[in-house]
Structures are given as C-alpha cells and as structure tokens.
Design a protein around this motif. Structure first.
Motif, mmCIF file in Angstrom:
data_model
loop_
_atom_site.group_PDB
_atom_site.id
_atom_site.type_symbol
_atom_site.label_atom_id
_atom_site.label_comp_id
_atom_site.label_asym_id
_atom_site.label_seq_id
_atom_site.Cartn_x
_atom_site.Cartn_y
_atom_site.Cartn_z
ATOM 1 N N TRP A 1 54.852 16.869 0.937
ATOM 2 C CA TRP A 1 54.578 15.580 0.298
ATOM 3 C C TRP A 1 53.319 15.635 -0.548
ATOM 4 N N ALA A 2 53.364 14.954 -1.672
ATOM 5 C CA ALA A 2 52.212 14.767 -2.550
ATOM 6 C C ALA A 2 52.074 13.262 -2.756
ATOM 7 N N ASP A 3 51.207 12.652 -1.985
ATOM 8 C CA ASP A 3 51.006 11.209 -2.069
ATOM 9 C C ASP A 3 49.930 10.911 -3.106
ATOM 10 N N ALA A 4 50.285 10.083 -4.077
ATOM 11 C CA ALA A 4 49.368 9.783 -5.171
ATOM 12 C C ALA A 4 48.153 8.978 -4.709
ATOM 13 N N THR A 5 48.353 8.119 -3.709
ATOM 14 C CA THR A 5 47.273 7.237 -3.247
ATOM 15 C C THR A 5 47.378 7.058 -1.736
ATOM 16 N N PRO A 6 46.317 6.572 -1.111
ATOM 17 C CA PRO A 6 46.413 6.251 0.318
ATOM 18 C C PRO A 6 47.502 5.205 0.594
ATOM 19 N N ALA A 7 47.687 4.243 -0.300
ATOM 20 C CA ALA A 7 48.724 3.219 -0.111
ATOM 21 C C ALA A 7 50.110 3.851 -0.150
ATOM 22 N N ALA A 8 50.325 4.807 -1.045
ATOM 23 C CA ALA A 8 51.621 5.489 -1.114
ATOM 24 C C ALA A 8 51.874 6.281 0.165
ATOM 25 N N ALA A 9 50.856 6.975 0.657
ATOM 26 C CA ALA A 9 50.996 7.748 1.894
ATOM 27 C C ALA A 9 51.309 6.828 3.071
ATOM 28 N N LEU A 10 50.608 5.722 3.137
ATOM 29 C CA LEU A 10 50.808 4.780 4.242
ATOM 30 C C LEU A 10 52.153 4.066 4.123
#
Length: 187
Positions: free
Chosen positions: A114-123
């Motif tokens: 996974w490559a999450d662009a932001t903490p919000a995307a990861a969460l």
C-alpha cells in the motif's frame, strides 16, 4: 498497516467513534471531553494507535471528516440502520496498492504493498477493512448510564457490558451495591 481479519477488533472505528465523547478516567474528579483533532501534535497522539504516518496541519480537515463519518457509521450500526459509506470511500480513494511477487517458504505468493497518500487515506482504508469484517452485534455502547463510550465485545459469550472494567465496571457494581445497602431497588 496490517490486514484486519474478519472478527478482529475494529480498533480504528471504536477509537474514531469515541473521540470527542465525554469520558471519566479512573481517578478523575469528573467527566471531561477532549478537543477532537485540534492540532497536528494532538491528532498524532489521539490517532497514534491506528495511524503510522505523521499528521500535518493540512491533514486535519480530512481526518475530522473521517472521524465524523466513522462516528455516524458506528451509530448506524448500533441502531441497525443502513450505513452511508460515501465519505469513508471517498477518503479511502487516496490509498493505492501495487501487487508484488514474493518468494517465501519455497514458494511464490503475491502481496499488496500500500501507498497511502495521506494519514486520512490510510485510516479510511483501515476503516474499510475493519467494517468489512465487523460483526455488527458485537459493537456496543457502555451499559453504565453515565458513560456513552462504544466498545467491541470480544467475549465468547457476548456478555461484556462496559467499555472498560476500570472505571465503568467497578463504578456500576459499586452503585448497585450501595443501592442494595440503602434498601433501594436496582433498576
């Protein structure tokens, strides 16, 4: 972030749904409500158990949107209502993955990286994973009348009543015991 297995505790959902709710930790004189994601440092501390990426000022608006969406989802689950997942899905769109071939234990297997662009995307991605494996009947509100916190009942018998033994479990038993001693009836 590790893959959330079906039946696992939806830690991010419970954490986000409880942010901003009044709580009274053991030893506190009275209940208090902490500000919800007020600044990057506080947000990093509040979300530290479920977010690995550092929180910046630019992330706060999306994290607050996600918190509200998670709280609405939890309340809908508790009420047995349909969930509106549009906000969670929109925020999860910032999480992308690539497939990778891995040699392990003498064989080949694939894994997603996974490559999450932001903490919000990861969460948001984690919320999607948690909600997809959630057993709705295990999400509960604390049975102590003065407490509004949510928890996920992991007991085999599904009989857990309080979000935590300390303080709610012992405070509730203390209240019942005092009611019996004074001749009052328990409700």
């Amino acid at each position: 972030m590790p893959r959330v297995e079906p039946g696992a505790v939806p830690e991010a959902l419970v954490l986000l749904a409880n942010l901003g709710r009044p709580r009274r930790p053991a030893g506190a004189a009275g209940p208090f409500t902490e500000p919800v994601l007020p600044d990057p440092a506080a947000a990093s501390a509040q979300l530290g158990a479920v977010v690995e990426l550092p929180v910046a000022e630019v992330d706060l608006a999306d994290l607050r949107r996600l918190r509200r969406a998670a709280s609405r989802a939890a309340e809908a689950i508790l009420a047995g209502e349909a969930l509106d997942l549009a906000e969670i899905n929109a925020l999860a769109a910032g999480a992308t993955a690539r497939v990778e071939l891995v040699a392990a234990d003498g064989g080949l297997r694939q894994r997603l990286v996974w490559a999450d662009a932001t903490p919000a995307a990861a969460l948001a991605r984690r919320l999607v994973e948690e909600l997809s494996g959630l057993e709705p009947g295990r999400l509960r509100r604390c049975a102590r009348p003065e407490c509004d916190l949510l928890f996920y009942d992991t007991t085999r018998s599904r009989t857990r009543r309080w979000h935590a033994e300390d303080p709610c479990g012992w405070r509730e038993r203390q209240r019942v015991h005092r009611g019996r001693r004074s001749g009052g009836t328990e409700s």
